[in-house]
Scaffold this active site. Sequence first.
Site, PDB file in Angstrom:
ATOM      1  N   HIS A 464     -21.045 -22.443  32.086  1.00 60.78           N
ATOM      2  CA  HIS A 464     -21.807 -22.773  30.883  1.00 60.78           C
ATOM      3  C   HIS A 464     -21.062 -23.811  30.027  1.00 60.78           C
ATOM      4  CE1 HIS A 464     -24.426 -21.700  27.332  1.00 60.78           C
ATOM      5  NE2 HIS A 464     -23.370 -22.190  26.705  1.00 60.78           N
ATOM      6  N   GLU A 465     -19.824 -23.502  29.712  1.00 61.81           N
ATOM      7  CA  GLU A 465     -19.070 -24.402  28.834  1.00 61.81           C
ATOM      8  C   GLU A 465     -18.840 -25.757  29.515  1.00 61.81           C
ATOM      9  OE1 GLU A 465     -18.936 -23.687  25.819  1.00 61.81           O
ATOM     10  OE2 GLU A 465     -19.394 -21.557  26.010  1.00 61.81           O
TER      11      GLU A 465
HETATM   12 ZN    ZN Z   1     -23.393 -23.029  24.779  1.00 61.74          ZN
END
Ligand code: ZN
Length: 675
Positions: A464-465
């Site tokens: 995600h990051e």
């Molecule tokens: Zn995020």
Amino acid sequence: MKKNPLLQSNHLPCFDLVKAVHIKPAVKQVLRDCKKRLRTLLKQPYPDFNNFIIPYMHIVDDISYVWGVVEHLNAVKNTPAIRKAYTRIQSRYINFMVKLKQNRHFYRIFSDIKKKFTLEPVQQKVIDDALLQFKLSGTALGKKRKSKFRRCQKQLSAWQNKFQNNVLDAVKNYTLTVNDPEPLKELPEHVLKAAHHLAVNNAKAGPGSRVWQFTLDIPSFLPFMKFCTDPALREKLYRAYVTRAASGKIDNTEIISKILKVRQQQAELLGFANYAVFSLQDKMAADPDRVNAFLDELFNKSAARAWQDAGELNDFKQKTGGKGPVKAWDLLFYREKLRLEKYAINEKVLRQYFSLDQVLSGLFDIIEKLFGHTLKKSRAAVWHQDVLFYVLYNDNQEESGYIYFDLYSRPDKRSGAWMDVCRSRRFRGKKIFLPAAYLNCNFTAPAADQPVLLTFNEVVTLFHEMGHVLNHVLTRIDYPAVSGLEGIPWDGIELASQLLENWAYEKEVLDKFAFHYQTREPLPPELVKGLKAGKTFFSGYDMLRQLLFSKIDMDLHYIHKGKADESPAEFIKKIRDKMEVIPSPPENRFENSFLHIFSGGYAAGYYSYKWAEVLAADAFSLFKQNGLWDRKTGKRFLDLLLSKGGSEDYYQMFIDFRGRPPDREALLRQYGIIK
Ligand code: ZN
């Protein structure tokens, strides 16, 4: 006198030299210098895009760069000295920036340039974004109201900072000591080791003794809630968690009311009915009613499934000998056991297939295959010895960006996982500054003799990051105001991040990097299958939980607005009663640690996660259709969306990529809620 290391900005920040004492003088000096440069700029007799707006952007970018480093240090190295220095200088910075955006001369010149010249679309976007920000900072207000607006902004920043510090302190100040090994016997070995280590460090125990200490930090809290077999102990830790910063000296209750009230004042000063309307001015969704309709639609379509999830868990608890319905502190415990029974997903076993090195190399492999960029470990000055630094290369083997990975939890670091901008891509004269980003997580730091192993959730978090990071470092836009993440509407920010998460669940991807850290055996097929199937496990419940947070955020800013006759806690309780399928106890004060909306940028914007997740699910369906490794689709995504940053209308960029407007049901399908 030696130059302040915070102001040596030729390449990347000199983290090895920066100390708390440098913060105040550096911020003061950069503001002073920029003020002079701005004054000179206003004397420009024939302002146009090149001689006025580009230098303006560069001045703002110079300030943002120094301030960004200071903010980053305040988040990852919150020592008493840095905290103090940051708190002292914050209002000066805020005051400067708001004053700049309230400046009528700049506003007028920006408007004139827009009217007078034929500009490229990206230049138009720079100007339109700036004009909107001028308006939203009160440039059109009279002198008195302008200064009131600034006062509000300064108060807000101070309280938001205090809010975050309170949460940090509340977590730091709490430990649960356990002397009996019996209820801990199902906890993962590494969590027990860390808990024992903490007890020894806190002088609660000798090295060989049987004492463990748990904290409210996620790497300690979550496994405890999932695996501790004693409900009374789980209840104790759970209650501490949901009452963080909610009593005694460390209490955010008053701050919440103050923040809501001041936000409402700010909105009214600008002529908006409430802060929700104000906040949505620069977002895709544009209007609170549209957001509410969106949230309601998802709620109506998911509620039955969420009740079904809760019912299934209640049955499971009875079946396995538990008494009474599932309590809030039972949820994770039984959910974990049910998941194990249904999909054979055992977190402790899974971890052994996800060593950090392999996960990173799997992630880098995806980036190379889809976007043609490679990452190589390199060296740079860092703020902590565990921080990793990577250089990004494009397909011509030229450097194109930089990434700092700060992955482990520390007592003086903000909790959670987040990405931040270090530097935006831009030209200065003929020299190019490449984009740089920070990727921060809170994984458990490795013991000396062990490789770092991640839970599957942590793997997804890392993906995600990384999606955010790619959105920033793969940019090709040279105007810093719309390069990388800059200029993307808030409800589009979570598109790239949530899109990339999808790869972590796919067999073809897992086959490439999920190997047992000792035996090198690949992840067994039944586990791969379980992970995929497990994605829809409890998805109704998860959907409702996110919708609840979105609704709390929206209604606080749209309806409650900081009014005196009803406390935010009472107001929130009513929303909970309607939307929670497994009720939390009345003492739950989750809002007191809701960092996203009370100290981050998500105020009246938490819905953005769901909004962008619909886009991400729809974008991913194209990859599924064309192949997960399909370079053509990857290139299309890179060319039409990722690399463009905020340089065009975001919604239109999505349509260009997808070939049609987003399919609103893509997310519900992905969650298995509809067929
Ligand atoms: Zn995020």
